[in-house]
Design a protein around this motif. Structure first.
Motif, PDB file in Angstrom:
ATOM      1  N   UNK A  32     -12.329  11.535   2.731  1.00  0.00           N
ATOM      2  CA  UNK A  32     -11.182  10.741   2.300  1.00  0.00           C
ATOM      3  C   UNK A  32      -9.862  11.490   2.442  1.00  0.00           C
ATOM      4  N   UNK A  33      -9.908  12.802   2.579  1.00  0.00           N
ATOM      5  CA  UNK A  33      -8.670  13.578   2.647  1.00  0.00           C
ATOM      6  C   UNK A  33      -7.823  13.226   3.863  1.00  0.00           C
ATOM      7  N   UNK A  34      -8.414  12.592   4.855  1.00  0.00           N
ATOM      8  CA  UNK A  34      -7.681  12.285   6.075  1.00  0.00           C
ATOM      9  C   UNK A  34      -7.119  10.872   6.101  1.00  0.00           C
ATOM     10  N   UNK A  35      -7.468  10.031   5.142  1.00  0.00           N
ATOM     11  CA  UNK A  35      -7.096   8.616   5.171  1.00  0.00           C
ATOM     12  C   UNK A  35      -6.283   8.257   3.929  1.00  0.00           C
ATOM     13  N   UNK A  36      -5.264   7.446   4.138  1.00  0.00           N
ATOM     14  CA  UNK A  36      -4.521   6.872   3.014  1.00  0.00           C
ATOM     15  C   UNK A  36      -4.838   5.390   3.000  1.00  0.00           C
ATOM     16  N   UNK A  37      -5.141   4.832   1.824  1.00  0.00           N
ATOM     17  CA  UNK A  37      -5.508   3.423   1.711  1.00  0.00           C
ATOM     18  C   UNK A  37      -4.401   2.666   0.997  1.00  0.00           C
ATOM     19  N   UNK A  38      -3.995   1.554   1.597  1.00  0.00           N
ATOM     20  CA  UNK A  38      -3.034   0.642   0.978  1.00  0.00           C
ATOM     21  C   UNK A  38      -3.813  -0.623   0.636  1.00  0.00           C
ATOM     22  N   UNK A  39      -3.928  -0.896  -0.662  1.00  0.00           N
ATOM     23  CA  UNK A  39      -4.678  -2.061  -1.138  1.00  0.00           C
ATOM     24  C   UNK A  39      -3.728  -3.215  -1.385  1.00  0.00           C
ATOM     25  N   UNK A  40      -4.031  -4.352  -0.793  1.00  0.00           N
ATOM     26  CA  UNK A  40      -3.186  -5.533  -0.928  1.00  0.00           C
ATOM     27  C   UNK A  40      -3.911  -6.632  -1.701  1.00  0.00           C
ATOM     28  N   UNK A  41      -3.152  -7.632  -2.082  1.00  0.00           N
ATOM     29  CA  UNK A  41      -3.621  -8.865  -2.728  1.00  0.00           C
ATOM     30  C   UNK A  41      -4.247  -8.649  -4.103  1.00  0.00           C
ATOM     31  N   UNK A  42      -3.946  -7.536  -4.730  1.00  0.00           N
ATOM     32  CA  UNK A  42      -4.353  -7.336  -6.119  1.00  0.00           C
ATOM     33  C   UNK A  42      -3.280  -7.983  -7.000  1.00  0.00           C
ATOM     34  N   UNK A  43      -3.692  -8.645  -8.048  1.00  0.00           N
ATOM     35  CA  UNK A  43      -2.733  -9.307  -8.931  1.00  0.00           C
ATOM     36  C   UNK A  43      -1.953  -8.327  -9.792  1.00  0.00           C
TER      37      UNK A  43
END
Length: 191
Positions: free
Chosen positions: A94-105
């Motif tokens: 996971x150290x190499x990836x950034x996650x952007x989470x969408x559609x969360x209320x």
């Protein structure tokens, strides 16, 4: 004894007909998938190449501008493909990836979704209002944009984890080669 040979020959013909029927069905299925564009192929996503989509300028942490290679993954809480892609990341670094989470209320809903999948919260942004994705021009999930030292050079949709795997780490380069992946202008890929 002759009856058994006739029976074996008849059964062999039937098996041969069934094999040919399965091959025909497979070919028909491939044609249907291609016609409906259901193939597991990523589509390029256009992005601005004027420096306006640096991580720090779109709402991501400023320290991401300094990473030499950074895949930023856009996923949604309501997308089953997104869930399977994030679950596939559990087997990776996971150290190499950034996650952007969408559609969360809410921020809390997003964090619960991420924690449920074992995602380190220190490597995520919950994009409740969609401003990060909108600033880059991402309107489809799952998607990925690859940055090199703060400059984007590839953006595409991710129909499966299989399409993400080769993008998780930069390709090895010989000392006389240039960029780790082919640079893209406006989201297209040169191979």
């Amino acid at each position: 004894m002759g009856f058994l040979w006739v029976l074996v020959a008849a059964l062999s013909v039937i098996v041969l007909i069934c094999v040919f029927a399965l091959v025909d069905q497979y070919q028909s299925l491939e044609l249907i998938r291609a016609a409906l564009k259901l193939e597991d192929n990523p589509s390029p996503i256009p992005f601005a190449s004027d420096g306006s989509v640096k991580p720090s300028l779109v709402g991501l942490p400023a320290e991401l501008d300094q990473q030499s290679y950074l895949p930023v993954l856009f996923v949604s809480v309501s997308c089953s493909t997104c869930r399977s892609i994030v679950e596939g990341l559990r087997r990776r670094d996971f150290d190499l990836v950034w996650i952007v989470l969408q559609h969360a209320h809410s921020e809390d809903e997003g964090r619960l979704w991420l924690e449920g999948l074992g995602v380190p919260l220190a490597r995520t942004t919950v994009d409740v209002d969609g401003s990060v994705a909108q600033a880059i021009g991402i309107d489809t999930v799952p998607a990925v944009i690859i940055y090199g030292s703060g400059e984007p050079f590839l953006a595409q949709t991710l129909p499966s984890f299989r399409q993400l795997q080769p993008l998780l780490k930069p390709r090895e380069m010989a000392p006389d080669m240039t960029p780790p992946l082919p640079f893209a202008k406006e989201g297209t890929v040169r191979l």
